[in-house]
Enzyme design. Structure first.
Site, PDB file in Angstrom:
ATOM      1  N   HIS A 155     -34.324  36.357 -30.950  1.00  0.00           N
ATOM      2  CA  HIS A 155     -33.614  35.489 -30.614  1.00  0.00           C
ATOM      3  C   HIS A 155     -33.006  34.716 -32.044  1.00  0.00           C
ATOM      4  CE1 HIS A 155     -34.543  36.129 -26.230  1.00  0.00           C
ATOM      5  NE2 HIS A 155     -35.870  36.126 -26.811  1.00  0.00           N
ATOM      6  N   SER A 276     -15.320  31.871 -55.279  1.00  0.00           N
ATOM      7  CA  SER A 276     -14.368  31.124 -54.623  1.00  0.00           C
ATOM      8  C   SER A 276     -13.117  30.724 -55.651  1.00  0.00           C
ATOM      9  CB  SER A 276     -14.846  29.887 -53.730  1.00  0.00           C
ATOM     10  OG  SER A 276     -13.926  29.088 -53.352  1.00  0.00           O
ATOM     11  N   LYS A 282     -19.528  28.411 -55.149  1.00  0.00           N
ATOM     12  CA  LYS A 282     -19.606  29.505 -54.436  1.00  0.00           C
ATOM     13  C   LYS A 282     -20.149  30.829 -54.908  1.00  0.00           C
ATOM     14  CE  LYS A 282     -18.534  29.668 -50.625  1.00  0.00           C
ATOM     15  NZ  LYS A 282     -19.171  29.658 -49.417  1.00  0.00           N
ATOM     16  N   GLU A 289     -19.994  41.256 -45.799  1.00  0.00           N
ATOM     17  CA  GLU A 289     -18.907  40.837 -45.021  1.00  0.00           C
ATOM     18  C   GLU A 289     -17.885  42.097 -44.662  1.00  0.00           C
ATOM     19  OE1 GLU A 289     -18.065  36.624 -45.752  1.00  0.00           O
ATOM     20  OE2 GLU A 289     -19.062  37.172 -47.418  1.00  0.00           O
TER      21      GLU A 289
END
Ligand code: ARG
Length: 478
Positions: A155, A276, A282, A289
Protein backbone atom coordinates in the site's frame (compact mmCIF):
# COMPACT_ATOMS: atom_id res chain seq x y z
CA UNK A 1 1.18 0.47 -61.37
CA UNK A 2 -0.23 -3.06 -61.61
CA UNK A 3 2.12 -6.06 -61.48
CA UNK A 4 -0.54 -8.20 -63.11
CA UNK A 5 -3.56 -6.96 -64.83
CA UNK A 6 -5.40 -9.31 -67.12
CA UNK A 7 -8.55 -8.72 -65.23
CA UNK A 8 -8.27 -4.96 -64.97
CA UNK A 9 -8.59 -2.29 -67.57
CA UNK A 10 -7.65 0.82 -65.55
CA UNK A 11 -5.11 1.97 -63.02
CA UNK A 12 -5.75 1.94 -59.28
CA UNK A 13 -7.09 5.23 -57.93
CA UNK A 14 -4.18 7.20 -56.48
CA UNK A 15 -5.91 7.77 -53.17
CA UNK A 16 -6.69 4.07 -52.81
CA UNK A 17 -3.17 3.08 -53.78
CA UNK A 18 -1.83 5.42 -51.14
CA UNK A 19 -4.23 4.13 -48.50
CA UNK A 20 -3.60 0.44 -49.14
CA UNK A 21 0.12 0.24 -49.66
CA UNK A 22 2.35 -1.03 -46.89
CA UNK A 23 5.88 -0.97 -48.26
CA UNK A 24 7.07 1.75 -45.87
CA UNK A 25 6.24 -0.59 -43.00
CA UNK A 26 6.73 -4.12 -44.33
CA UNK A 27 10.10 -3.47 -45.98
CA UNK A 28 11.41 -4.41 -42.56
CA UNK A 29 10.63 -7.97 -43.68
CA UNK A 30 12.79 -7.75 -46.82
CA UNK A 31 15.50 -10.16 -45.66
CA UNK A 32 12.97 -12.62 -44.29
CA UNK A 33 11.05 -12.39 -47.56
CA UNK A 34 14.18 -13.10 -49.61
CA UNK A 35 15.18 -16.02 -47.39
CA UNK A 36 11.69 -17.45 -47.84
CA UNK A 37 11.91 -16.97 -51.60
CA UNK A 38 15.28 -18.70 -51.80
CA UNK A 39 13.90 -21.71 -49.95
CA UNK A 40 10.81 -21.65 -52.16
CA UNK A 41 12.93 -21.69 -55.32
CA UNK A 42 14.78 -24.73 -54.02
CA UNK A 43 11.42 -26.34 -53.39
CA UNK A 44 10.31 -25.54 -56.93
CA UNK A 45 13.48 -27.18 -58.23
CA UNK A 46 12.90 -30.29 -56.12
CA UNK A 47 9.40 -30.51 -57.57
CA UNK A 48 10.76 -30.12 -61.11
CA UNK A 49 8.92 -26.83 -61.61
CA UNK A 50 12.14 -25.00 -62.47
CA UNK A 51 15.32 -26.51 -63.93
CA UNK A 52 18.57 -26.63 -62.00
CA UNK A 53 19.90 -23.73 -64.08
CA UNK A 54 16.79 -21.67 -63.54
CA UNK A 55 16.94 -22.37 -59.84
CA UNK A 56 20.58 -21.33 -59.68
CA UNK A 57 19.85 -18.09 -61.55
CA UNK A 58 16.85 -17.29 -59.35
CA UNK A 59 18.76 -17.99 -56.14
CA UNK A 60 21.67 -15.89 -57.35
CA UNK A 61 19.32 -13.03 -58.21
CA UNK A 62 17.63 -13.25 -54.82
CA UNK A 63 21.00 -13.31 -53.07
CA UNK A 64 22.06 -10.21 -54.97
CA UNK A 65 18.89 -8.50 -53.80
CA UNK A 66 19.73 -9.60 -50.26
CA UNK A 67 23.07 -7.81 -50.55
CA UNK A 68 21.35 -4.70 -51.85
CA UNK A 69 18.91 -4.71 -48.96
CA UNK A 70 21.72 -5.17 -46.49
CA UNK A 71 23.71 -2.35 -48.04
CA UNK A 72 20.61 -0.17 -48.18
CA UNK A 73 20.96 0.40 -51.91
CA UNK A 74 17.71 -1.18 -53.08
CA UNK A 75 15.28 1.31 -54.58
CA UNK A 76 11.89 1.01 -52.94
CA UNK A 77 8.98 2.03 -55.12
CA UNK A 78 5.88 3.02 -53.16
CA UNK A 79 3.82 2.46 -56.30
CA UNK A 80 4.57 -1.24 -55.91
CA UNK A 81 2.38 -1.60 -52.84
CA UNK A 82 4.34 -3.88 -50.55
CA UNK A 83 7.67 -5.55 -49.84
CA UNK A 84 6.74 -8.67 -51.80
CA UNK A 85 5.89 -6.86 -55.04
CA UNK A 86 8.91 -4.57 -54.72
CA UNK A 87 11.25 -7.52 -54.43
CA UNK A 88 9.58 -9.43 -57.25
CA UNK A 89 9.84 -6.35 -59.46
CA UNK A 90 13.51 -5.93 -58.54
CA UNK A 91 14.13 -9.58 -59.42
CA UNK A 92 12.31 -9.11 -62.72
CA UNK A 93 14.50 -6.10 -63.50
CA UNK A 94 17.53 -8.35 -63.01
CA UNK A 95 16.42 -11.64 -64.54
CA UNK A 96 13.62 -10.77 -66.93
CA UNK A 97 10.78 -13.26 -67.52
CA UNK A 98 12.49 -16.03 -65.49
CA UNK A 99 11.56 -14.06 -62.34
CA UNK A 100 7.95 -14.79 -63.25
CA UNK A 101 8.48 -18.41 -62.17
CA UNK A 102 9.24 -17.46 -58.57
CA UNK A 103 5.64 -17.10 -57.51
CA UNK A 104 4.67 -20.59 -58.73
CA UNK A 105 2.57 -22.33 -56.12
CA UNK A 106 2.78 -19.37 -53.77
CA UNK A 107 0.53 -16.51 -52.76
CA UNK A 108 1.40 -13.38 -50.87
CA UNK A 109 -0.88 -14.81 -48.23
CA UNK A 110 1.36 -17.72 -47.31
CA UNK A 111 4.40 -15.61 -48.17
CA UNK A 112 3.64 -12.87 -45.66
CA UNK A 113 2.65 -15.43 -43.01
CA UNK A 114 6.05 -17.04 -43.54
CA UNK A 115 7.90 -13.73 -43.41
CA UNK A 116 6.25 -12.81 -40.15
CA UNK A 117 7.16 -16.11 -38.53
CA UNK A 118 10.76 -15.68 -39.64
CA UNK A 119 10.73 -12.14 -38.28
CA UNK A 120 9.26 -13.35 -35.02
CA UNK A 121 11.94 -16.00 -34.62
CA UNK A 122 14.83 -13.59 -35.03
CA UNK A 123 13.14 -10.86 -33.01
CA UNK A 124 12.49 -13.17 -30.09
CA UNK A 125 16.15 -14.19 -30.20
CA UNK A 126 17.25 -10.54 -30.04
CA UNK A 127 14.83 -9.68 -27.27
CA UNK A 128 15.96 -12.70 -25.32
CA UNK A 129 19.49 -11.29 -25.44
CA UNK A 130 18.22 -7.88 -24.24
CA UNK A 131 16.30 -9.53 -21.39
CA UNK A 132 19.37 -11.51 -20.35
CA UNK A 133 21.51 -8.37 -20.38
CA UNK A 134 19.08 -6.60 -18.09
CA UNK A 135 18.93 -9.60 -15.78
CA UNK A 136 22.71 -9.55 -15.60
CA UNK A 137 22.74 -5.89 -14.59
CA UNK A 138 20.13 -6.54 -11.89
CA UNK A 139 22.19 -9.43 -10.53
CA UNK A 140 25.39 -7.38 -10.62
CA UNK A 141 23.73 -4.54 -8.72
CA UNK A 142 22.29 -6.98 -6.20
CA UNK A 143 25.75 -8.47 -5.68
CA UNK A 144 27.29 -5.05 -5.23
CA UNK A 145 24.67 -3.21 -3.18
CA UNK A 146 22.09 -5.83 -2.29
CA UNK A 147 22.83 -6.09 1.45
CA UNK A 148 21.34 -2.64 2.07
CA UNK A 149 18.21 -2.81 4.21
CA UNK A 150 15.19 -0.91 2.97
CA UNK A 151 11.61 -0.69 4.15
CA UNK A 152 9.57 -3.10 2.03
CA UNK A 153 6.18 -1.62 1.38
CA UNK A 154 2.61 -2.65 0.77
CA UNK A 155 0.00 0.00 0.00
CA UNK A 156 3.07 2.25 -0.41
CA UNK A 157 3.26 2.21 3.41
CA UNK A 158 6.21 0.91 5.43
CA UNK A 159 5.65 -2.81 5.94
CA UNK A 160 8.66 -5.01 6.74
CA UNK A 161 12.38 -4.56 6.15
CA UNK A 162 13.78 -6.31 3.09
CA UNK A 163 17.17 -6.46 1.46
CA UNK A 164 17.67 -4.33 -1.62
CA UNK A 165 19.04 -7.49 -3.25
CA UNK A 166 15.75 -9.24 -2.61
CA UNK A 167 13.89 -6.38 -4.26
CA UNK A 168 16.15 -6.42 -7.31
CA UNK A 169 15.89 -10.19 -7.67
CA UNK A 170 12.10 -9.87 -7.80
CA UNK A 171 12.58 -8.20 -11.18
CA UNK A 172 14.90 -10.99 -12.31
CA UNK A 173 12.00 -13.39 -11.67
CA UNK A 174 9.67 -11.26 -13.79
CA UNK A 175 12.17 -11.06 -16.63
CA UNK A 176 12.72 -14.83 -16.54
CA UNK A 177 8.99 -15.32 -16.99
CA UNK A 178 9.08 -12.83 -19.87
CA UNK A 179 11.80 -14.89 -21.52
CA UNK A 180 9.72 -18.01 -21.03
CA UNK A 181 6.65 -16.44 -22.58
CA UNK A 182 8.56 -15.24 -25.63
CA UNK A 183 10.24 -18.61 -26.08
CA UNK A 184 6.88 -20.31 -25.76
CA UNK A 185 5.38 -18.07 -28.41
CA UNK A 186 8.34 -18.71 -30.73
CA UNK A 187 7.95 -22.45 -30.20
CA UNK A 188 4.33 -22.40 -31.29
CA UNK A 189 5.18 -20.18 -34.27
CA UNK A 190 7.85 -22.64 -35.37
CA UNK A 191 5.78 -24.08 -38.25
CA UNK A 192 6.16 -23.10 -41.87
CA UNK A 193 2.97 -21.91 -43.58
CA UNK A 194 4.62 -21.93 -47.02
CA UNK A 195 2.67 -24.13 -49.42
CA UNK A 196 -0.69 -23.03 -48.05
CA UNK A 197 -0.97 -20.85 -51.17
CA UNK A 198 -3.74 -18.27 -51.16
CA UNK A 199 -5.96 -20.39 -48.91
CA UNK A 200 -6.53 -23.86 -50.35
CA UNK A 201 -2.96 -25.15 -50.57
CA UNK A 202 -0.52 -24.97 -53.46
CA UNK A 203 -1.57 -26.77 -56.64
CA UNK A 204 1.81 -28.44 -57.12
CA UNK A 205 3.50 -31.39 -55.49
CA UNK A 206 5.73 -29.25 -53.27
CA UNK A 207 7.58 -30.96 -50.46
CA UNK A 208 6.53 -28.54 -47.77
CA UNK A 209 8.40 -30.41 -45.05
CA UNK A 210 11.71 -30.18 -46.92
CA UNK A 211 11.30 -26.44 -47.50
CA UNK A 212 10.35 -25.93 -43.87
CA UNK A 213 13.46 -27.82 -42.78
CA UNK A 214 15.51 -25.70 -45.17
CA UNK A 215 14.27 -22.61 -43.31
CA UNK A 216 14.97 -24.15 -39.93
CA UNK A 217 11.36 -24.72 -38.95
CA UNK A 218 10.40 -27.63 -36.72
CA UNK A 219 7.54 -28.55 -39.05
CA UNK A 220 4.72 -27.31 -41.25
CA UNK A 221 1.27 -25.92 -40.55
CA UNK A 222 -1.45 -28.54 -40.84
CA UNK A 223 -4.33 -26.60 -42.40
CA UNK A 224 -3.97 -24.18 -45.29
CA UNK A 225 -6.94 -22.01 -44.27
CA UNK A 226 -5.55 -21.64 -40.77
CA UNK A 227 -2.03 -21.09 -42.09
CA UNK A 228 -2.92 -17.91 -44.00
CA UNK A 229 -5.31 -16.50 -41.39
CA UNK A 230 -3.52 -17.39 -38.19
CA UNK A 231 -1.96 -14.52 -36.28
CA UNK A 232 -2.15 -16.15 -32.87
CA UNK A 233 1.62 -15.92 -32.68
CA UNK A 234 1.34 -12.16 -33.15
CA UNK A 235 -1.12 -11.93 -30.27
CA UNK A 236 1.09 -14.11 -28.09
CA UNK A 237 4.15 -12.05 -28.94
CA UNK A 238 2.34 -8.80 -28.21
CA UNK A 239 0.94 -10.13 -24.95
CA UNK A 240 4.41 -11.18 -23.85
CA UNK A 241 5.86 -7.83 -24.93
CA UNK A 242 3.10 -5.85 -23.22
CA UNK A 243 3.66 -7.72 -19.98
CA UNK A 244 7.42 -7.26 -20.17
CA UNK A 245 6.78 -3.54 -20.63
CA UNK A 246 4.50 -3.59 -17.60
CA UNK A 247 7.39 -5.02 -15.60
CA UNK A 248 9.75 -2.33 -16.84
CA UNK A 249 7.11 0.29 -16.13
CA UNK A 250 6.73 -0.86 -12.54
CA UNK A 251 10.49 -0.73 -12.05
CA UNK A 252 10.51 2.73 -13.65
CA UNK A 253 7.81 3.89 -11.28
CA UNK A 254 9.93 2.78 -8.33
CA UNK A 255 13.03 4.51 -9.62
CA UNK A 256 11.04 7.70 -10.14
CA UNK A 257 9.96 7.65 -6.50
CA UNK A 258 13.28 6.49 -5.14
CA UNK A 259 15.13 9.29 -6.92
CA UNK A 260 12.88 11.93 -5.38
CA UNK A 261 15.01 13.65 -2.69
CA UNK A 262 12.28 12.88 -0.12
CA UNK A 263 13.29 9.23 -0.62
CA UNK A 264 16.84 9.78 -1.82
CA UNK A 265 17.41 6.03 -2.11
CA UNK A 266 19.02 6.31 -5.52
CA UNK A 267 20.71 8.95 -7.60
CA UNK A 268 20.52 8.63 -11.37
CA UNK A 269 23.75 9.16 -13.20
CA UNK A 270 23.89 12.55 -14.93
CA UNK A 271 24.07 10.64 -18.18
CA UNK A 272 20.61 9.21 -17.56
CA UNK A 273 18.80 12.25 -16.22
CA UNK A 274 17.57 15.45 -17.80
CA UNK A 275 17.22 19.02 -16.65
CA UNK A 276 14.43 21.55 -16.90
CA UNK A 277 14.22 24.37 -19.42
CA UNK A 278 13.20 26.71 -16.62
CA UNK A 279 14.09 25.29 -13.19
CA UNK A 280 17.85 25.16 -12.71
CA UNK A 281 17.55 22.77 -9.77
CA UNK A 282 15.85 19.97 -11.65
CA UNK A 283 17.22 16.50 -12.27
CA UNK A 284 14.50 14.43 -13.86
CA UNK A 285 14.29 10.67 -14.45
CA UNK A 286 12.90 11.08 -17.98
CA UNK A 287 14.13 7.75 -19.35
CA UNK A 288 12.16 5.92 -16.67
CA UNK A 289 9.10 8.05 -17.27
CA UNK A 290 9.22 7.36 -20.99
CA UNK A 291 9.51 3.62 -20.43
CA UNK A 292 6.47 3.89 -18.16
CA UNK A 293 4.61 5.89 -20.80
CA UNK A 294 5.55 3.54 -23.63
CA UNK A 295 4.21 0.55 -21.75
CA UNK A 296 0.85 2.05 -22.68
CA UNK A 297 1.77 1.96 -26.35
CA UNK A 298 2.63 -1.72 -26.26
CA UNK A 299 -0.51 -2.74 -24.42
CA UNK A 300 -2.31 -0.66 -27.08
CA UNK A 301 -0.50 -2.71 -29.73
CA UNK A 302 -1.91 -5.88 -28.19
CA UNK A 303 -5.41 -4.40 -28.11
CA UNK A 304 -5.03 -3.39 -31.77
CA UNK A 305 -4.07 -6.91 -32.82
CA UNK A 306 -6.91 -8.56 -30.94
CA UNK A 307 -9.29 -6.01 -32.41
CA UNK A 308 -8.07 -6.66 -35.94
CA UNK A 309 -8.60 -10.40 -35.58
CA UNK A 310 -11.87 -10.67 -33.75
CA UNK A 311 -14.20 -10.05 -36.69
CA UNK A 312 -12.30 -11.88 -39.41
CA UNK A 313 -13.80 -14.84 -41.23
CA UNK A 314 -11.50 -17.35 -42.88
CA UNK A 315 -9.27 -17.08 -44.73
CA UNK A 316 -6.88 -14.20 -45.50
CA UNK A 317 -8.40 -10.71 -45.23
CA UNK A 318 -6.54 -7.53 -46.00
CA UNK A 319 -7.18 -6.37 -42.44
CA UNK A 320 -4.29 -8.66 -41.56
CA UNK A 321 -1.89 -6.17 -43.10
CA UNK A 322 -2.55 -4.12 -39.98
CA UNK A 323 -0.66 -6.71 -37.93
CA UNK A 324 2.72 -5.21 -38.77
CA UNK A 325 2.65 -1.75 -37.19
CA UNK A 326 1.79 -3.09 -33.73
CA UNK A 327 4.29 -5.95 -34.00
CA UNK A 328 7.16 -3.78 -35.14
CA UNK A 329 6.33 -1.04 -32.69
CA UNK A 330 6.16 -3.42 -29.74
CA UNK A 331 9.46 -5.08 -30.63
CA UNK A 332 11.26 -1.76 -31.08
CA UNK A 333 9.84 -0.23 -27.91
CA UNK A 334 10.58 -3.30 -25.81
CA UNK A 335 14.12 -3.65 -27.08
CA UNK A 336 14.96 0.00 -26.52
CA UNK A 337 13.30 0.02 -23.09
CA UNK A 338 15.28 -3.04 -21.99
CA UNK A 339 18.54 -1.47 -23.11
CA UNK A 340 17.79 1.89 -21.56
CA UNK A 341 16.75 0.30 -18.28
CA UNK A 342 19.97 -1.73 -18.20
CA UNK A 343 22.00 1.45 -18.69
CA UNK A 344 20.05 3.37 -16.06
CA UNK A 345 20.44 0.59 -13.50
CA UNK A 346 24.13 0.16 -14.22
CA UNK A 347 24.67 3.90 -13.69
CA UNK A 348 22.57 4.18 -10.54
CA UNK A 349 24.11 5.20 -7.23
CA UNK A 350 22.26 3.45 -4.39
CA UNK A 351 22.13 5.20 -1.02
CA UNK A 352 22.04 2.47 1.67
CA UNK A 353 22.18 5.13 4.43
CA UNK A 354 18.98 6.72 3.15
CA UNK A 355 17.29 3.36 2.78
CA UNK A 356 18.28 2.49 6.31
CA UNK A 357 16.97 5.70 7.81
CA UNK A 358 13.70 5.17 5.95
CA UNK A 359 13.58 1.63 7.35
CA UNK A 360 14.10 2.97 10.86
CA UNK A 361 10.80 4.80 10.55
CA UNK A 362 7.36 3.25 10.33
CA UNK A 363 7.85 0.46 12.90
CA UNK A 364 8.62 -2.05 10.15
CA UNK A 365 9.97 -4.53 12.70
CA UNK A 366 6.60 -4.95 14.46
CA UNK A 367 5.93 -8.28 12.72
CA UNK A 368 9.27 -9.58 13.92
CA UNK A 369 8.27 -8.61 17.49
CA UNK A 370 4.92 -10.37 17.12
CA UNK A 371 6.63 -13.46 15.70
CA UNK A 372 8.95 -13.61 18.72
CA UNK A 373 5.97 -13.45 21.06
CA UNK A 374 4.46 -16.37 19.16
CA UNK A 375 7.68 -18.28 19.72
CA UNK A 376 7.21 -17.60 23.44
CA UNK A 377 3.77 -19.19 23.38
CA UNK A 378 1.28 -16.49 22.47
CA UNK A 379 -1.40 -17.17 19.88
CA UNK A 380 -0.59 -15.03 16.86
CA UNK A 381 -3.70 -12.86 17.22
CA UNK A 382 -2.70 -11.98 20.78
CA UNK A 383 0.88 -11.35 19.74
CA UNK A 384 -0.37 -9.08 16.96
CA UNK A 385 -2.41 -7.14 19.52
CA UNK A 386 0.52 -6.76 21.88
CA UNK A 387 2.89 -5.65 19.12
CA UNK A 388 0.24 -3.16 17.99
CA UNK A 389 0.11 -1.74 21.51
CA UNK A 390 3.89 -1.45 21.45
CA UNK A 391 3.74 0.46 18.16
CA UNK A 392 1.19 2.85 19.64
CA UNK A 393 3.36 3.34 22.72
CA UNK A 394 6.52 3.89 20.70
CA UNK A 395 4.68 6.40 18.54
CA UNK A 396 3.49 8.22 21.66
CA UNK A 397 7.04 8.37 22.99
CA UNK A 398 8.62 9.26 19.70
CA UNK A 399 10.79 6.15 19.94
CA UNK A 400 11.52 3.10 17.82
CA UNK A 401 10.37 -0.33 18.95
CA UNK A 402 13.92 -1.37 19.79
CA UNK A 403 14.21 1.67 22.05
CA UNK A 404 11.35 0.74 24.39
CA UNK A 405 12.18 -0.14 27.99
CA UNK A 406 11.02 -3.12 30.04
CA UNK A 407 8.11 -1.29 31.73
CA UNK A 408 6.75 -0.43 28.28
CA UNK A 409 6.85 -4.09 27.30
CA UNK A 410 5.25 -5.14 30.60
CA UNK A 411 2.47 -2.60 30.09
CA UNK A 412 1.79 -3.73 26.57
CA UNK A 413 1.60 -7.36 27.67
CA UNK A 414 -0.62 -6.76 30.68
CA UNK A 415 -3.76 -5.76 28.90
CA UNK A 416 -7.03 -6.91 30.35
CA UNK A 417 -9.27 -7.62 27.41
CA UNK A 418 -8.61 -11.31 26.88
CA UNK A 419 -8.02 -14.49 28.88
CA UNK A 420 -4.91 -15.51 26.94
CA UNK A 421 -3.39 -12.12 27.60
CA UNK A 422 -4.12 -12.34 31.29
CA UNK A 423 -2.42 -15.73 31.48
CA UNK A 424 0.52 -14.37 29.56
CA UNK A 425 0.85 -11.31 31.75
CA UNK A 426 1.64 -13.67 34.58
CA UNK A 427 4.05 -15.69 32.48
CA UNK A 428 6.31 -12.88 31.23
CA UNK A 429 9.77 -14.28 31.81
CA UNK A 430 12.75 -12.23 32.82
CA UNK A 431 14.85 -11.14 29.90
CA UNK A 432 11.93 -10.98 27.50
CA UNK A 433 12.41 -7.22 27.19
CA UNK A 434 15.94 -7.73 25.94
CA UNK A 435 14.78 -10.34 23.43
CA UNK A 436 11.98 -8.08 22.21
CA UNK A 437 14.37 -5.15 21.73
CA UNK A 438 16.61 -7.42 19.71
CA UNK A 439 13.72 -8.73 17.61
CA UNK A 440 12.80 -5.11 16.92
CA UNK A 441 16.13 -4.30 15.26
CA UNK A 442 16.31 -4.15 11.48
CA UNK A 443 18.96 -6.87 11.32
CA UNK A 444 16.88 -9.33 13.33
CA UNK A 445 13.69 -8.49 11.49
CA UNK A 446 15.25 -8.89 8.06
CA UNK A 447 16.91 -12.16 9.09
CA UNK A 448 13.65 -13.74 10.29
CA UNK A 449 11.94 -14.70 7.00
CA UNK A 450 14.19 -17.68 6.36
CA UNK A 451 11.65 -19.59 4.30
CA UNK A 452 12.49 -20.38 0.72
CA UNK A 453 11.99 -17.19 -1.23
CA UNK A 454 12.25 -15.01 1.90
CA UNK A 455 14.37 -11.92 2.45
CA UNK A 456 16.78 -13.34 5.07
CA UNK A 457 20.33 -12.56 3.91
CA UNK A 458 21.32 -16.21 3.58
CA UNK A 459 18.29 -16.86 1.37
CA UNK A 460 18.98 -13.80 -0.77
CA UNK A 461 22.63 -14.81 -1.14
CA UNK A 462 21.54 -18.26 -2.22
CA UNK A 463 19.04 -16.82 -4.69
CA UNK A 464 21.74 -14.54 -6.01
CA UNK A 465 24.16 -17.42 -6.45
CA UNK A 466 21.45 -19.41 -8.23
CA UNK A 467 20.66 -16.48 -10.53
CA UNK A 468 24.34 -15.97 -11.24
CA UNK A 469 24.76 -19.66 -11.99
CA UNK A 470 21.73 -19.57 -14.30
CA UNK A 471 22.99 -16.54 -16.16
CA UNK A 472 26.59 -17.71 -16.16
CA UNK A 473 27.52 -17.90 -19.79
CA UNK A 474 23.99 -18.50 -20.94
CA UNK A 475 23.41 -17.37 -24.47
CA UNK A 476 20.07 -16.19 -25.82
CA UNK A 477 17.82 -19.13 -26.62
CA UNK A 478 17.69 -20.07 -30.27
N1 ARG B 1 0.77 -6.61 -47.79
C1 ARG B 1 -0.05 -7.73 -47.52
C2 ARG B 1 -0.12 -8.02 -46.03
O1 ARG B 1 0.70 -7.56 -45.34
C3 ARG B 1 0.49 -8.94 -48.20
C4 ARG B 1 -0.56 -9.94 -48.49
C5 ARG B 1 -1.48 -9.36 -49.49
N2 ARG B 1 -2.35 -10.34 -49.98
C6 ARG B 1 -3.44 -10.00 -50.70
N3 ARG B 1 -4.15 -10.96 -51.12
N4 ARG B 1 -3.75 -8.76 -50.97
O2 ARG B 1 -0.99 -8.68 -45.56
Amino acid sequence: MRMWGGRFSGETDALVAEATRSVEVDRLLALDDLDGSIAHVRGLARAGLVTADESAALVEGLRALRDEVERGTLDWDPALEDVHLNLEAALTARLGPLAGKLHTGRSRNDQVALDLRLWLRRTVRELDGDLLDLERVLVERAERDGDAIMPGMTHVQPAQPVLLGHHLLAYVEMLERDRGRLADCARRADRSPLGAGALAGAGFALDREATAADLGFAGVTANSLDAVSDRDFAVEFLAAAALAMVHLSRLSEELVWWSNPAFGWVALSDAHATGSSMMPNKKNPDPCELIRGRAAKVSGDLATMLGVLKGLPLAYQRDLQEDKPPLFDAAAVLSSSLRVMAAVLAGLAFRPDRMRSAALEGFVTATSVADLLVERGLPFRVAHHVAGRLVAEAERRGRRLDQLDDPAFQAALAFEDGPEAARLAVAVPDGLGEDLRLAATLEAAVARPRVTGGTAPERVHEALAAARERLGDRRPEA
